[in-house]
Structures are given as structure tokens and as C-alpha cells.
Design a protein around this motif. Structure first.
Motif: not given
Length: 404
Positions: A325, A286, A290, A322, A328-329, A401, A398
């Protein structure tokens, strides 16, 4: 004493969580009052879904903390009480002594232990392992993923190959291999801990050095102090009874017991290392993706024109942009880790057999599920609600953001 009625059980359970309700009310009141000053966290309170998810997550976080402080549990989760085997919720204890809680609020399990106290104690195990293991996995993934995406070339090819190699294994099979007694006896998890736990030190060192490299008089003592504490904590984490590895054939000395403030039980350390090892490659991919995208932006080119170093650009230009994301992850991955911990406990792997973790408790309760529902349902609902809360929290983050 008479057994408790359904409403009496509900009322007493809610009362046992009094400290959690007070903590949640204070947290929400302060957060709503100052939400405009709290950045993305404050904006979370503009999202109903995010607030519900956050409330569920913090309920179990406070439950784990206050449960460890003995403010919620009614009995020792490992103590067996004669005559309480598989008793239904609200059953009074025979011969309860003065000062001892007189009922099993959610009944007894097949070993006559209090289901309510085991559910609450299981929350503390999740609160200890899942967020910290996920944080360590993120530090490993970020430390390797940023240079792989920024530099590309052979470094990217090599690191991506290693990540894909680990991801090629089925997750449950990989977990099973790492936590089996035969593998643990070889000391492999301890070697892995010694390698993986270095990454947070590297991350902190590079972060501070890149931020204050123009102020050497401030940077040098700061690095010495922070890295000194980080290395001490690192040695304390990987050392058990004065050794990093001590399996009979190989004995590698670690931090002396006098300087070791805590010893992590072997089962928890193995599970912790396994979670970090399994999650790190996914985080790496990930972060790498990014970094490949963000490094082409104009503000990165402007930083390069100013003469900023590569690590400064990676950590202070690419990484902050970044964060959406990744946050959230992070929430989703904690939920994923919670499910993995439950799966390991269900199969009796990693943690001790008497552990009150939710997976072990569900496994013990399922054996008599057709006759007694109460031993398996509370930990199953606890696991479900925590993972649901994490998913809702991730959705809320999410949503907010994307508005930035």
C-alpha cells in the motif's frame, strides 16, 4: 528559411528526444531481461498497464535529466528573441547565428521565449521537487505513524490530533499561506525546514541502530559515518548563504558557505517544505492504520517473544509488510504533488515568475488561449501525461502487489 511543416515539426521534436528514447530502450531491455531477479519492480513488467505508466513516468524523468544537461533543449528557456512573440510552431528565427537552432519547434510565448525548451526545462523542476518532497513526507509520516500505531495511547492521541489539525485546512489555502511573501519574510518556512528535515536523519539512525544493535562494533562506526554525512546534508539543505534564517530581525547562522555544496533557491525551498508539510499528515494516517492492523499478526507476536525491541519490530516486521500500500500511495502522491506544483505555478506562488515550470507556463499561455493555442497546450499535455503515467504505474504496482 521557410516555416516547418507539421510532419517536419513532429520529426524534429522526436529527434530532439533521441537521448530519451535510447535511455528508455536500454532501461526496458535490461528490466525485462532481469525481471525475475528484481522483485516487485520486475513483476511490474508482467502488467501492461504498469509498463505503460512506467514508460510515461520515465520518459519525463529522462527528459528532465537530459534537459538539464542541455541534450534536448534548443534554446535558453529564459531568453527572449526579437520577433518571435507568439509565433506559431515551426517558425524560423530571424538572423539565427551559426550553431544556434534555427526554429522555434513549438512556437514562441507572449514574451518571445521558446515553448519547447520551457516545456523540457519544466520537467526538470518537477523531477527535482515532486519525488524528493514526497520521499521526505514519507519519512516524516513513517517516523511518526509507526510508534503512534504500535504504542497507541496518549502518543497516538496527541499525534493524531496534530495530523487532523493540519488536515482540517483546505490544501490550497494552506499552500497559499505558506508561500505568500509576508509569511516567507518571517522565516517560518525556514523554521519548518529545520524541523521537518530532521526526520530523515532520525529515520536513518533508528533504522540502522535497530538492524545492527546486536553488532555494536559494526553499528557504532556505521552510525557515526552515515549520520555525519546526513547531518552535513541537512545543514546544507537548510542553510542559504551561511544562514538558516536571516530576515533582518533574526539571524541564525548555518553551515559556512565554504562547506555548503549547494544553495537551494528560496522559492524552491519554500515550495519543497510546503509539499512535505501538507503531505506528511496523510502519510502518517496511512502508516498508523497499517501499523494498527499488522501489529496483531502472529509474526509480530513471535518477534516480541524473541525479545526484539519495539523499533526493530516496527521497522523490520511491520514496515516491510506494509510496503504494498505504501508504494502505491507513493506513486499516487507524486502525481498529487505534481498537480499541486502546477497549481502553485498557475497562481504565481512560490516559484519565481520567470520559472519555466509547467503551471506558470500554462498560466501565461491561457491569457491568449482564444487566439494562440500553442503556448499553453504543450505544458498542459506534459502535466497530464506525467500524472496519468503515475496513476497507471500505481495501478500496475497495486495489481502485482496483490498477487504476492
Amino acid at each position: 528559411m521557410e516555416p516547418l511543416s507539421t510532419w517536419e515539426i513532429i520529426g524534429r521534436v522526436l529527434y530532439q528526444f533521441s537521448s530519451v528514447w535510447v535511455a528508455l530502450i536500454l532501461l526496458f531491455a535490461l528490466s525485462v531481461a532481469f525481471k525475475r531477479r528484481l522483485g516487485l519492480y520486475g513483476k511490474l513488467f508482467d502488467s501492461p498497464i504498469g509498463m505503460i505508466g512506467f514508460g510515461l513516468v520515465m520518459f519525463w524523468v529522462f527528459t528532465g535529466i537530459f534537459g538539464a544537461l542541455d541534450l534536448i533543449v534548443t534554446h535558453d528557456p529564459l531568453t527572449q528573441v526579437s520577433g518571435m512573440k507568439n509565433k506559431v510552431p515551426g517558425t524560423p528565427m530571424r538572423g539565427a547565428e551559426e550553431g544556434e537552432y534555427a526554429w522555434y519547434l513549438l512556437g514562441g510565448d507572449n514574451l518571445a521565449r521558446d515553448v519547447f525548451s520551457r516545456m523540457v526545462s519544466g520537467a526538470w523542476i518537477v523531477v527535482q521537487i515532486a519525488p524528493l518532497a514526497t520521499l521526505f513526507a514519507f519519512m516524516v509520516g513513517i517516523t511518526l505513524g509507526l510508534p503512534a500505531g504500535y504504542y497507541g495511547g496518549r502518543l497516538d492521541t496527541f499525534l493524531s490530533f496534530l495530523a487532523n489539525l493540519i488536515l482540517a485546512f483546505p490544501v490550497i489555502l494552506l499552500f497559499y499561506l505558506l508561500v505568500t511573501p509576508e509569511i516567507v519574510a518571517t522565516g517560518v518556512p525556514n523554521y519548518m525546514a529545520a524541523v521537518l528535515f530532521v526526520f530523515p536523519i532520525v529515520f536513518i539512525g533508528v533504522l540502522l541502530n535497530s538492524r545492527y544493535y546486536t553488532r555494536p562494533n559494526f553499528r557504532t562506526p556505521l552510525l557515526i559515518g552515515v549520520l555525519g554525512v546526513a547531518i552535513w546534508l541537512y545543514l546544507a539543505l537548510i542553510s542559504t548563504s551561511g544562514y538558516v534564517v536571516n530576515n533582518g530581525d533574526v539571524a541564525i547562522p548555518g553551515l559556512p558557505s565554504v562547506l555548503d555544496p549547494f544553495d537551494i533557491p528560496g522559492g524552491i525551498l519554500v515550495v519543497f517544505v510546503s509539499v512535505v508539510f501538507v503531505n506528511s499528515p496523510t502519510v502518517f494516517r496511512i502508516v498508523r492504520g497499517l501499523a494498527l492492523d499488522i501489529k496483531t499478526r502472529d509474526y509480530v507476536a513471535a518477534a516480541q517473544t524473541r525479545g526484539e525491541g519495539p523499533w526493530y519490530i516496527m521497522l523490520w516486521e511491520i514496515l516491510p509488510n506494509a510496503r504494498g500500500p505504501l508504494i502505491v500511495d507513493f506513486c499516487l502522491r507524486i502525481g498529487y504533488t505534481t498537480i499541486l506544483l502546477g497549481t502553485l505555478g498557475f497562481f504565481g506562488l512560490g516559484l519565481p515568475p520567470e520559472s519555466p515550470d509547467w503551471g506558470s507556463t500554462i498560466n501565461e499561455g491561457r491569457k491568449l488561449l482564444s487566439i494562440y493555442l500553442h503556448p499553453a497546450l504543450p505544458p498542459a499535455l506534459a502535466l497530464l501525461s506525467l500524472v496519468l503515467g503515475l496513476n497507471l504505474l500505481a495501478d500496475g504496482l497495486r495489481e502485482e502487489s496483490l498477487k504476492d
